[in-house]
Write a protein that holds these residues in place. Structure first.
Motif, PDB file in Angstrom:
ATOM      1  N   TYR A  98       0.805  -1.220   0.000  1.00 58.39           N
ATOM      2  CA  TYR A  98       0.000   0.000   0.000  1.00 58.39           C
ATOM      3  C   TYR A  98       0.845   1.281   0.000  1.00 58.39           C
ATOM      4  O   TYR A  98       0.302   2.385   0.102  1.00 58.39           O
ATOM      5  N   GLN A 144       2.516   3.197  -2.197  1.00 59.75           N
ATOM      6  CA  GLN A 144       2.223   4.292  -3.129  1.00 59.75           C
ATOM      7  C   GLN A 144       0.865   4.911  -2.865  1.00 59.75           C
ATOM      8  O   GLN A 144       0.696   6.128  -2.957  1.00 59.75           O
ATOM      9  N   GLN A 145      -0.112   4.101  -2.501  1.00 58.81           N
ATOM     10  CA  GLN A 145      -1.432   4.650  -2.174  1.00 58.81           C
ATOM     11  C   GLN A 145      -1.368   5.557  -0.956  1.00 58.81           C
ATOM     12  O   GLN A 145      -2.021   6.602  -0.915  1.00 58.81           O
ATOM     13  N   ASP A 195       0.328   8.804  -2.069  1.00 56.45           N
ATOM     14  CA  ASP A 195      -0.573   9.587  -2.920  1.00 56.45           C
ATOM     15  C   ASP A 195      -1.683  10.252  -2.107  1.00 56.45           C
ATOM     16  O   ASP A 195      -2.002  11.435  -2.322  1.00 56.45           O
ATOM     17  N   LEU A 196      -2.285   9.511  -1.180  1.00 53.23           N
ATOM     18  CA  LEU A 196      -3.356  10.067  -0.351  1.00 53.23           C
ATOM     19  C   LEU A 196      -2.841  11.243   0.473  1.00 53.23           C
ATOM     20  O   LEU A 196      -3.441  12.321   0.489  1.00 53.23           O
ATOM     21  N   ILE A 219      -8.645   0.683   4.872  1.00 52.75           N
ATOM     22  CA  ILE A 219      -8.812   0.291   3.475  1.00 52.75           C
ATOM     23  C   ILE A 219     -10.265  -0.121   3.211  1.00 52.75           C
ATOM     24  O   ILE A 219     -10.964  -0.595   4.103  1.00 52.75           O
ATOM     25  N   LYS A 247      -8.346  -0.286  -1.339  1.00 49.60           N
ATOM     26  CA  LYS A 247      -7.928   1.094  -1.569  1.00 49.60           C
ATOM     27  C   LYS A 247      -7.715   1.778  -0.228  1.00 49.60           C
ATOM     28  O   LYS A 247      -8.556   1.676   0.667  1.00 49.60           O
ATOM     29  N   GLU A 280      -9.411  10.242   3.283  1.00 48.99           N
ATOM     30  CA  GLU A 280      -9.865  10.627   1.954  1.00 48.99           C
ATOM     31  C   GLU A 280     -11.189  11.387   2.068  1.00 48.99           C
ATOM     32  O   GLU A 280     -12.056  11.028   2.870  1.00 48.99           O
TER      33      GLU A 280
END
Length: 157
Positions: free
Chosen positions: A10, A12-13, A16-17, A56, A60, A83
């Protein structure tokens, strides 16, 4: 929604978040090079007894919250992000409660966090949760934070 301990798949996610919220939403202009902890979460969080939780949904990442162990019952809370579309669904509260429960179980005495002065909703959340806004001189332990017009908050656990 599920809360789990950070896993490399996870990475990169997570990056990015966090960068999206910091830079696109809050307009803080933080680069990944200024947050080396995100490039090596195992080293910065797990190695010294801290933790990094992720929320998650359907594989995601929708939220993060972590702490660093500063020894002697002291923790620094970091990377509390949810998010946008999940904020009203109590993802932040679930992450917060799980992390604080862990700190209590491990007999931590204090949790400190720094947050940008522009993050008004965050300030309200922390104050409702029992955090007290403090000055750098009131820190109960040595914590050098990246002062970007930030506020400091303290929670006695």
């Amino acid at each position: 929604m599920e809360i789990i301990k950070y896993q490399k798949e996870y990475k990169q996610q997570v990056i990015d978040l966090i960068l999206h919220i910091q830079n696109d939403e809050a307009r803080i202009d933080l680069k990944i090079e200024e947050q080396l902890d995100l490039l090596d979460i195992e080293e910065y969080y797990f190695k010294n007894g801290g933790n990094f939780l992720i929320a998650i949904e359907d594989n995601k990442v929708i939220g993060t919250f972590a702490y660093m162990n500063y020894g002697n019952g002291n923790a620094v809370l970091k990377k509390f992000f949810v998010e946008t579309n999940w904020r009203r669904k109590k993802v932040g509260l679930a992450l917060y409660e799980e992390l604080i429960d862990e700190l209590k179980a491990k007999k931590y005495r204090y949790a400190v966090l720094d947050t940008p002065s522009v993050a008004k909703r965050s300030h309200e959340f922390y104050e409702r949760a029992g955090f007290k806004r403090i000055s750098k001189e009131e820190l109960p332990f040595n914590y050098e934070f990246p002062d970007r017009d930030s506020y400091l908050y303290l929670l006695s656990i």
